[in-house]
Write a protein that holds these residues in place. Sequence first.
Motif: not given
Ligand code: DC
Length: 228
Positions: A15, A33, A38, A101, A107, A127, A129-130, A182, A185
């Motif tokens: 992504k 995001t 992080r 998260s 959130r 991300g 949930d965008i 992910d 949840r």
């Molecule tokens: O994209 P990433 O691997 O950097 O994201 C790390 C964690 O952050 C991912 O395992 C779940 C959380 N995350 C989330 O819950 N919602 C988002 N919009 C982006 C990331």
Amino acid sequence: MAFNIAIDGPAGAGKSTIAKLAAKELSYIYVDTGAMYRAMALYFLREGIASEDEEAISAACEQITVTLSNENGEQQVFLNGENVNGLIRTEEVGKITSAVSVYPKVREKLTQLQRELAHTTDLIMDGRDIGTCVLPEAQVKVYLTASVETRGKRRFLELQEKGEDCTLEKICEDIRLRDEQDMNRKISPLKQAEDAVLIDSSSMTIEEVVKQILELVHQKKCGKEIEK
Ligand code: DC
């Protein structure tokens, strides 16, 4: 009204690489995001707060300010004013991030900030949930995925390049665990929005994926119905 592109998908689907390139082509801002989540996870880690302790994590959210800036097309993320870009990309932080998260307080804080950014700025945001939750009105939505094996191999090569000690089996196992967390949840799980275009990048090059996304943007701007 700002033009928003939402890219969601599991860990290691490419992504950020793809969103960054597409943003450059379009002269849009790229918002990662995951980096924001992080940064929050890094705070909990430093404070010694366990990822299972929802009460302590929710209370600590009040102490955290996450901000972003863009320097030469690269997003910089700040945790209470400190640039933490170089500290958040480890496997350890990734795992804790996925675990924390799930909490509503975490959130809420970031979703609000993400919406404010998107309201005024043409951007590509990636991300989990965008398209489903943060920007349900985004003009273009993509669900970018790839097989666990492909994602595992990509991540393995990345870590090897950085000199980190790892095995392909362990990386694939971690990816499966992260997908599981992910996607299952309660709040804002990772899933494809109904109006998102599915792109499976397993046997595509980066350039091919970027081209397909730019084509979707072009179709939308010309008022054409997006072909899914
Ligand atoms: O994209 P990433 O691997 O950097 O994201 C790390 C964690 O952050 C991912 O395992 C779940 C959380 N995350 C989330 O819950 N919602 C988002 N919009 C982006 C990331």
